[in-house]
Enzyme design. Structure first.
Site, short mmCIF file in Angstrom:
data_model
loop_
_atom_site.label_atom_id
_atom_site.label_comp_id
_atom_site.label_asym_id
_atom_site.label_seq_id
_atom_site.Cartn_x
_atom_site.Cartn_y
_atom_site.Cartn_z
N CYS A 54 -8.80 -24.16 -49.05
CA CYS A 54 -7.34 -24.12 -48.99
C CYS A 54 -6.75 -22.81 -49.49
CB CYS A 54 -6.76 -25.31 -49.74
SG CYS A 54 -5.02 -25.64 -49.33
N LYS A 114 -13.65 -25.11 -56.38
CA LYS A 114 -12.57 -24.22 -55.94
C LYS A 114 -12.35 -23.12 -56.97
CE LYS A 114 -7.92 -24.62 -53.92
NZ LYS A 114 -6.83 -25.58 -53.62
N GLU A 156 -9.23 -31.43 -48.01
CA GLU A 156 -9.39 -31.23 -49.45
C GLU A 156 -9.14 -32.55 -50.18
OE1 GLU A 156 -7.72 -28.07 -52.82
OE2 GLU A 156 -6.63 -28.34 -50.93
N SER A 197 27.96 -43.14 -41.91
CA SER A 197 29.38 -42.78 -41.99
C SER A 197 29.95 -42.29 -40.67
CB SER A 197 29.57 -41.68 -43.03
OG SER A 197 29.02 -40.46 -42.57
#
Length: 733
Positions: free
Chosen positions: A174, A113, A44, A356
């Protein structure tokens, strides 16, 4: 037999880098043609990159997309192959997210779309309009330069399919796959056999199964060939698009690409007999009956044949076992690939991590180590682009390149243990051992002198010197002393990242990596502008529980054995003095366990619970172990500190998105940052409910069956969770 060979792609596109994107598109077409494919599907918005965001509002973005499409159509790229290209298109006064379907140097159809992604990480309605006219195509006048070049004035624009001489092909873009009534349902009834889904789908832990089940479900009862293409990589933001280009036939996966990869271009090929689709549909009575009274979908005729006839040289693709990564592998490979894209595209020379010796920063270090391993592996496999990038970043000369991940890490990764009088020898030792296992350039930088200088300055200005609580100081003094240490580490980290390359005669700069996890962010258990403030954070959307599991996995699978000891230690910020009768522990400071935090986070974000509905739900979930009054206190305590610390979310380091309850303020979790932390109306409602339930325990069956995620542990040591980190109990500062 109607034999069809198709190609779908994972492409590592970069938002607004048209040269890079066009290069990848061309390479994918070359590979598809070389394999004999007659359909090529790309992701896309592949021409612009999916993550352009507000750049989509600029006319330049649309114009440049047309210029790239023109280059593809003028050359021989589309000769003999059906190509679907994703790009934005302006029609009249509206802007659409479109698939441009082309063949033989012509635009056959422009498919806008219809259902836009507009939740979570997605804001498509901010930039695009959804196409609403479903009954017919309209005529789209091509831009003048395109029309003159192609000798084609217009193209059909709208929802529909392409009818070839031997099959029918359609696009489903999509989000449309996941709608309640997806387009493929009626397209199948209209005879469409091949569905092309161009996607821009991001990685999220444990999400891939949902996507694959959708492809399988789309064709299991309707028949058909479902092609899926996706972006893969970091295209400039917090998301990692996780590829997995696939082809499904009649509910069976027959081709699957990688989910995580450093490759810029991956092409997945499948060889199919379309007669198998026709045979399945003809055998399902209900399909036949519904097809006989279907709603007509408009189509475009294309006088081409796509299929071959019977050919013994063409081997059909067989069903495959779906490949899934474990969550621990997803944490290693997803953020690792994301970091590599960020490093190679940012112009930086490497990373610097305040290490750390605790669980969170050690997880980040392990992910960088995994990235180095992936780079060396891809170079050994012959990936020239990874090799070129690694030579440039690692500053190799005279034909040399990375062949050992530890040697490569030494060139591009600094780790710094910034210890104070409150740090333990154990964490200092773990940091050094882990750095040696990974291969980083490790420094031990004591910060007590800088802390003392600041406190002396404060004493000169005010006449007072704060003390820790264990030494008789107040809560205010105790908190201030902790924050001084935390913020000094941030300043030192950025100073070292900018100047260490100069010290070592290296050009460029290093990116500072953050290491706060999603649970600490949700609770606000971090100092604003401490060493959680960085350039990017690969674990900022990953839970403490998932990080613990990752550490156990990485100790074996990445060969960083020290991670097993780090994971086994109780979590502590190490910002207060250690005494024989007192040790600072994260879960005591927070007033809740990390496991509880994950539950609160999911209920607040995923299930959209306010204080009252969260209380009601947890009464059911935890009722076998806690009274309503105890549940109420826990819910109030969480919402109090969540709201007090919400302002910290506005300055969170940009983080890799991996978890759907991320509280990240700038893109994903759009809530205010100034609250009435007393929640008077909501807490009063909870109190009323407690009075009604007071003394009763909620028993609705075995709680372990009600919620497999919840296993409440009381106190600090009930979970035995991970080692020291950068969090601290800062409330509002």
């Amino acid at each position: 037999m109607r034999l069809l060979k198709v190609a779908t792609c994972n492409l590592n596109q970069w938002a607004m880098d048209f040269d890079c994107n066009l290069k990848n598109i061309k390479e994918s077409i070359v590979r598809a043609k070389d394999a004999g494919a007659v359909i090529r599907l790309g992701p896309e918005l592949e021409i612009t990159g999916y993550g352009c965001e507000d750049h989509f509002l600029e006319l330049d973005t649309v114009n440049h997309a047309w210029e790239c499409l023109k280059e593809l159509l003028v050359g021989d790229w589309t000769d003999g192959i059906l190509c679907s290209f994703g790009m934005p298109v302006i029609k009249g006064s509206e802007r659409y997210n479109c698939q441009i379907i082309c063949m033989n140097r012509k635009i056959i159809m422009i498919r806008p779309k219809m259902w836009l992604a507009n939740d979570g990480n997605y804001r498509e309605l901010r930039w695009f309009t959804a196409w609403k006219q479903r009954d017919q195509f309209v005529d789209f006048q091509l831009p003048n330069e395109i029309a003159e070049t192609l000798s084609q004035e217009s193209a059909p624009f709208g929802y529909g399919y392409i009818q070839f001489l031997d099959t029918a092909v359609a696009a489903e873009v999509c989000e449309e796959l996941f709608t309640p009534i997806p387009p493929h349902a009626e397209l199948a009834l209209n005879g469409v056999e091949v569905f092309m889904n161009a996607s821009g789908s991001h990685h999220q832990l444990r999400k891939l199964d949902i996507r694959l089940r959708a492809f399988i479900g789309a064709t299991h009862t309707r028949g058909g060939v479902y092609m899926y293409s996706n972006q893969q990589g970091c295209d400039g933001g917090r998301l990692y698009y996780d590829g997995c280009a696939s082809v499904v036939v009649n509910g069976d996966l027959v081709a699957q690409g990688s989910q995580f990869s450093l490759k810029d271009v991956e092409v997945v090929i499948a060889q199919i007999d379309l007669d198998a689709v026709a045979s399945l549909r003809g055998s399902i009575s209900s399909f036949q009956e519904q097809a006989s009274c279907k709603t007509r979908v408009p189509f475009v005729e294309a006088r081409y044949s796509l299929c071959q006839s019977f050919n013994l040289k063409m081997c059909l693709s067989s069903p495959l076992k779906i490949k899934y990564h474990s969550p621990e592998e997803e944490i290693a490979f997803g953020p690792g690939c994301w970091l590599w894209d960020y490093l190679r595209r940012s112009g930086a020379s490497g990373f610097l991590l305040p290490l750390s010796g605790g669980a969170d920063s050690s997880s980040v270090a392990a992910i960088v180590g995994c990235m180095c391993q992936l780079v060396v592996k891809e170079i050994a496999n012959g990936d020239e682009q990874v090799k070129v990038d690694a030579i440039r970043i690692g500053q190799y000369k005279d034909g040399q390149y990375p062949t050992d991940s530890k040697e490569f890490a030494k060139r591009i990764f600094y780790t710094v243990f910034m210890g104070s009088e409150n740090s333990s020898e154990a964490t200092k030792s773990w940091a050094k051992v882990l750095a040696d296992e990974i291969g980083s350039w490790h420094l031990d930088v004591p910060i007590d002198g800088v802390v003392s200088a600041l406190l002396s300055l404060f004493q000169t200005v005010t006449g007072k010197r704060p003390k820790y609580k264990v030494d008789g100081g107040s809560n205010v003094e105790n908190l201030g002393l902790q924050n001084i240490q935390a913020r000094i580490r941030m300043v030192l980290a950025f100073m070292l990242a900018s100047l260490l390359p100069w010290v070592h005669n290296k050009p460029g700069f290093y990116l500072v990596l953050g290491s706060s996890n999603v649970d600490e962010a949700l609770r606000g258990y971090l100092t604003k502008y401490d060493c959680s403030a960085a350039d990017i954070n690969p674990i900022g959307s990953i839970s403490k529980q998932d990080l613990r599991a990752f550490l156990r996995w990485a100790a074996t699978h990445l060969s960083y054995a020290s991670l097993a000891d780090i994971e086994a230690a109780p979590p502590t910020a190490e910002l207060e003095p250690i005494r024989s009768n007192y040790s600072q522990l994260d879960e005591v400071d927070m007033g809740m366990t990390y496991q509880e935090l994950s539950v609160y986070g999911r209920m607040r974000k995923i299930f959209r619970c306010g204080p009252v509905s969260m209380f009601k739900n947890l009464c059911y979930r935890w009722g076998a172990k806690l009274t309503p009054r105890e549940v109420a206190e826990k819910v109030k305590h969480f919402f109090k500190y969540y709201s007090i610390n919400r302002h910290k979310m506005t300055v969170l380091t940009p983080s890799y998105h991996a978890e759907s309850y991320s509280p990240e303020d700038n893109r994903f979790d759009l809530r205010q940052f100034l609250y009435n932390a007393r929640w008077p109306f909501q807490f009063r409602k909870i109190d009323d409910l407690v009075r009604e339930l007071d003394g009763d325990r909620v028993h609705l069956g075995d709680s372990s069956d009600q919620d497999k995620l919840v296993d409440i542990s009381h106190g600090a040591g009930g979970m035995g969770v991970v080692a020291a980190g950068s969090g601290n109990p800062n409330v509002g500062l």
